[in-house]
Design a protein around this motif. Sequence first.
Motif, mmCIF file in Angstrom:
data_model
loop_
_atom_site.group_PDB
_atom_site.id
_atom_site.type_symbol
_atom_site.label_atom_id
_atom_site.label_comp_id
_atom_site.label_asym_id
_atom_site.label_seq_id
_atom_site.Cartn_x
_atom_site.Cartn_y
_atom_site.Cartn_z
ATOM 1 N N TYR A 188 0.815 -1.422 0.018
ATOM 2 C CA TYR A 188 0.018 0.087 -0.018
ATOM 3 C C TYR A 188 0.718 1.141 0.025
ATOM 4 C CZ TYR A 188 -4.229 -2.819 -0.168
ATOM 5 O OH TYR A 188 -5.200 -3.465 -0.378
ATOM 6 N N MET A 189 2.024 1.158 0.568
ATOM 7 C CA MET A 189 2.893 2.351 0.595
ATOM 8 C C MET A 189 3.360 2.784 -0.918
ATOM 9 S SD MET A 189 6.886 2.647 1.753
ATOM 10 C CE MET A 189 7.620 1.718 0.284
ATOM 11 N N ILE A 190 3.663 1.772 -1.874
ATOM 12 C CA ILE A 190 3.977 1.806 -2.859
ATOM 13 C C ILE A 190 2.856 2.218 -3.797
ATOM 14 C CG2 ILE A 190 4.783 0.460 -5.215
ATOM 15 C CD1 ILE A 190 6.340 -1.156 -3.371
ATOM 16 N N MET A 191 1.621 1.786 -3.518
ATOM 17 C CA MET A 191 0.370 2.018 -4.389
ATOM 18 C C MET A 191 0.018 3.565 -4.337
ATOM 19 S SD MET A 191 -3.650 0.578 -4.173
ATOM 20 C CE MET A 191 -4.347 1.757 -3.364
ATOM 21 N N PHE A 192 0.040 4.014 -3.010
ATOM 22 C CA PHE A 192 -0.205 5.266 -2.546
ATOM 23 C C PHE A 192 0.881 6.469 -2.798
ATOM 24 C CE2 PHE A 192 -3.717 3.588 -0.334
ATOM 25 C CZ PHE A 192 -4.729 4.408 -0.754
ATOM 26 N N SER A 193 2.122 5.957 -3.337
ATOM 27 C CA SER A 193 3.088 6.707 -3.454
ATOM 28 C C SER A 193 2.893 7.260 -4.912
ATOM 29 C CB SER A 193 4.720 5.992 -3.522
ATOM 30 O OG SER A 193 4.735 5.105 -4.377
ATOM 31 N N PHE A 194 2.344 6.436 -5.852
ATOM 32 C CA PHE A 194 2.148 6.754 -7.119
ATOM 33 C C PHE A 194 0.880 7.871 -7.306
ATOM 34 C CE2 PHE A 194 4.810 3.189 -8.164
ATOM 35 C CZ PHE A 194 5.415 3.644 -9.176
ATOM 36 N N PHE A 195 0.012 7.968 -6.245
ATOM 37 C CA PHE A 195 -0.828 8.860 -6.446
ATOM 38 C C PHE A 195 -0.147 10.540 -6.351
ATOM 39 C CE2 PHE A 195 -3.728 5.546 -5.074
ATOM 40 C CZ PHE A 195 -4.968 6.009 -6.019
ATOM 41 N N ILE A 196 1.143 10.405 -6.298
ATOM 42 C CA ILE A 196 1.731 11.850 -6.653
ATOM 43 C C ILE A 196 1.367 12.192 -7.665
ATOM 44 C CG2 ILE A 196 4.081 10.904 -7.161
ATOM 45 C CD1 ILE A 196 3.318 13.791 -4.596
ATOM 46 N N ILE A 197 1.036 11.376 -8.741
ATOM 47 C CA ILE A 197 1.091 11.827 -10.253
ATOM 48 C C ILE A 197 -0.109 12.716 -10.402
ATOM 49 C CG2 ILE A 197 0.421 10.973 -12.613
ATOM 50 C CD1 ILE A 197 1.831 8.345 -11.597
ATOM 51 N N MET A 198 -1.384 12.528 -9.566
ATOM 52 C CA MET A 198 -2.315 13.353 -9.559
ATOM 53 C C MET A 198 -2.218 14.725 -9.012
ATOM 54 S SD MET A 198 -6.170 11.864 -9.089
ATOM 55 C CE MET A 198 -6.216 11.633 -7.255
ATOM 56 N N THR A 199 -1.452 14.672 -7.937
ATOM 57 C CA THR A 199 -1.240 15.923 -7.269
ATOM 58 C C THR A 199 -0.407 16.858 -8.140
ATOM 59 O OG1 THR A 199 -1.104 14.636 -5.231
ATOM 60 C CG2 THR A 199 -0.152 16.575 -5.014
ATOM 61 N N SER A 291 -6.174 13.762 -16.244
ATOM 62 C CA SER A 291 -5.070 13.156 -15.332
ATOM 63 C C SER A 291 -5.559 12.271 -14.448
ATOM 64 C CB SER A 291 -4.161 14.180 -14.738
ATOM 65 O OG SER A 291 -5.232 14.798 -13.734
ATOM 66 N N LYS A 292 -6.721 12.287 -13.973
ATOM 67 C CA LYS A 292 -7.517 11.749 -12.832
ATOM 68 C C LYS A 292 -7.727 10.292 -13.366
ATOM 69 C CE LYS A 292 -9.373 15.204 -9.900
ATOM 70 N NZ LYS A 292 -9.944 16.367 -10.176
ATOM 71 N N GLY A 293 -8.211 9.947 -14.645
ATOM 72 C CA GLY A 293 -8.300 8.745 -15.192
ATOM 73 C C GLY A 293 -7.094 7.889 -15.256
ATOM 74 N N ILE A 294 -5.986 8.704 -15.928
ATOM 75 C CA ILE A 294 -4.769 8.225 -16.150
ATOM 76 C C ILE A 294 -4.062 7.453 -14.715
ATOM 77 C CG2 ILE A 294 -2.195 8.475 -16.911
ATOM 78 C CD1 ILE A 294 -3.537 10.227 -19.135
ATOM 79 N N THR A 295 -4.337 8.524 -13.974
ATOM 80 C CA THR A 295 -3.484 8.152 -12.512
ATOM 81 C C THR A 295 -4.186 6.791 -11.827
ATOM 82 O OG1 THR A 295 -3.196 10.427 -12.098
ATOM 83 C CG2 THR A 295 -3.007 9.110 -10.276
ATOM 84 N N GLN A 296 -5.536 6.993 -12.195
ATOM 85 C CA GLN A 296 -6.316 5.580 -11.397
ATOM 86 C C GLN A 296 -6.036 4.621 -12.300
ATOM 87 O OE1 GLN A 296 -10.447 6.861 -10.927
ATOM 88 N NE2 GLN A 296 -9.516 8.368 -9.530
#
Lengths: 379, 307
Positions: A188-199, A291-296
Amino acid sequence: MGTVLKKELKIFLKRKGNFIWLFAMPIFFIVVMNLMFSNTDSKVTVQLIDRDQSTFSRAFIKQLDGIKEIDVKLVSSSSFDNQVNQLKKGNISSLVVIPKGFEKQFGTSASQVQLYRDGNVNQAAAAVDAVLNGLSDQYREQKIKASLLSKGQTESEVAGTMKAPITITTINETSSKINGITQIVPGYMIMFSFFIIMTMVTRFTTERDSGMVSRLQGTSISSWQYLLGMWLPNVFMVMFQCLVLLLFGHFVYGLVFGNFLLVLFIVISLSICGASIGIAVSMLIRSDQASKGITQLFTLGGSMLGGLWFPFDMLPSYVQAFGKMTPQYWAQHGLQEVMVHGAKISDIWPTFAVLLSIGFVGLIIAKLSYSTFLRRAVN
Amino acid sequence: MTNMLEFHKVKKSYGKRIAVNQLDISVRKGSCFGLLGPNGAGKSTMMKLISGIIQPDSGQIKVMGLDMKENIVKIQQKIGYVPQSITLYEELSAIDNLRFFGELAGVKGKELQDRIQDVLTKTGLSDRGKDEVRTYSGGMKRRINIAVALLHKPDLLILDEPTVGIDPQSRNLIFELIRTLHKQGMTIIYSTHYMEEVEALCDEIAIVDNGNVIAMGELDELLTKHTKPSVYIESAQICEQPKVPTATNVIEKGNGWVIETEELLPTIQYLTEIAAIQKLDVKKLEILHPSLEDVFLKLTGVSLRDV
């Protein structure tokens, strides 16, 4: 670059919403997933109808109930039809029926035990099946033994005859460190780290559409100064996020790091990789919505394929083939190798190679696309 | 006199749309130069070209005698650009915003601190410097938007419609600031679609329409060249177009008549005599002072307010 970096860090820290993605959400997922998977009761419940009601059937039930993985639940004979209906509805996975005459048949012919099972629940029903077959084998061995003794063989001769021609010795080499938390926390750490894309995309599109990029173009700031100034704070924030989550795993769930320096290097590589994908997407994308679509797609798809949700080995081989193309897999693989198997840097160099290469390519794409981004910003 | 800015046959297009068409402009050092035109006339494109944000498709731009293409960094250090949109970081305080732009402009340390205080005082916001910009009114944000461009003491200040959507108090403060800077010798290029603003502030004006400068010069020069003095007369008894010997043109306006003439006094004298002889009840008899609005109307056939 330092000026942009400082400003960006200040803005990042001012936006409270960022902390939901950075810390609150991943910690919530880690806690919930750990609750779901670490305290599971592995016993299989077996409904059992004893129509014989004999000493022998009761002994059989006691023996069955004594098996660690089996929990016998006696039900009345009259509820047989109801139990079969429950089985058909999928409410129970198996039903064992000891028929009348079970004890009587034991001495003369083979005693029968009927197993009704739900073919759709393979794992639970197969376990009951295997247990019953094992019991049947034990009874057969006892019968052969009694027969040989009655024919005049000594105890030692019988023991020699009954000795299995092949013996299997299980040597448990599994590390004592392995547990569900080594899957869940890094996953989950890795998964959520990629949410930086959306930010990052949100930040860049805001800068672009508000006219800020255009204004900055009127200063003597270079494209590299701007891009790196905007990129670095996000690298730092992902690093900080990962470290907080790892420490949470360590202090709350006893997550063992192994070589912490190697874990740190993987975290740095992961942060570079995630922030670089973020900056590349930010330069290429037109709208925040897209971007939200791509990030998800990237974060959730990559997490599923990369083995962040389930152990990678449990995934079908063709999924594993795709999974190895994701940075998520390499980050998870590297971390688990260090945490579980005590890997050295020479064992996990592909993890660094993949994550840092993606990071490098992301930055190059961002630099090459900057003129397009700028055109959208100033026109 | 030295020119601060020169445009030589500058052209800029966005796809098929020509935003700036073969433009020739020169702005004197120390002048306050107004770019007047309707929305979409090409004013903002010109401002971006001057500040080096975009490059022309053809032609040459010179700032302080330096070619923009070859000296863009040097030129940008001498320019303060105030964009039409408010480009500030709303989450940061005014001081943080100013510090950020000041550092980008190369001002640092104690000098930056002093200049931040100086521009906050000039814009009347010294008591709100530590507040986040998002708590500011529209007018206050506009003032900080200008303050950002003044931090590095530029030689040329470019203001792109700096008074859009603000309160009268902020507008007056901005006008005062511009007048002060102008008096101190700063060259200012001021773009707007409000003719009153260029009339009040600028000593040199260019009227822009469809990417072209259709008229350029000092205010009086433009008025003399493109408009004629006129007299307005209003009387219920004048139903037909009056015949005035000194008139060059007579136009019906409201309930009266506008009489354009080269000879203002003889025209007034003639109208007074006629009114007395015919015992007309004259409600209004006045000299009309031509404005930039009349210049724009004359040159484009459309009122600036209608565009």
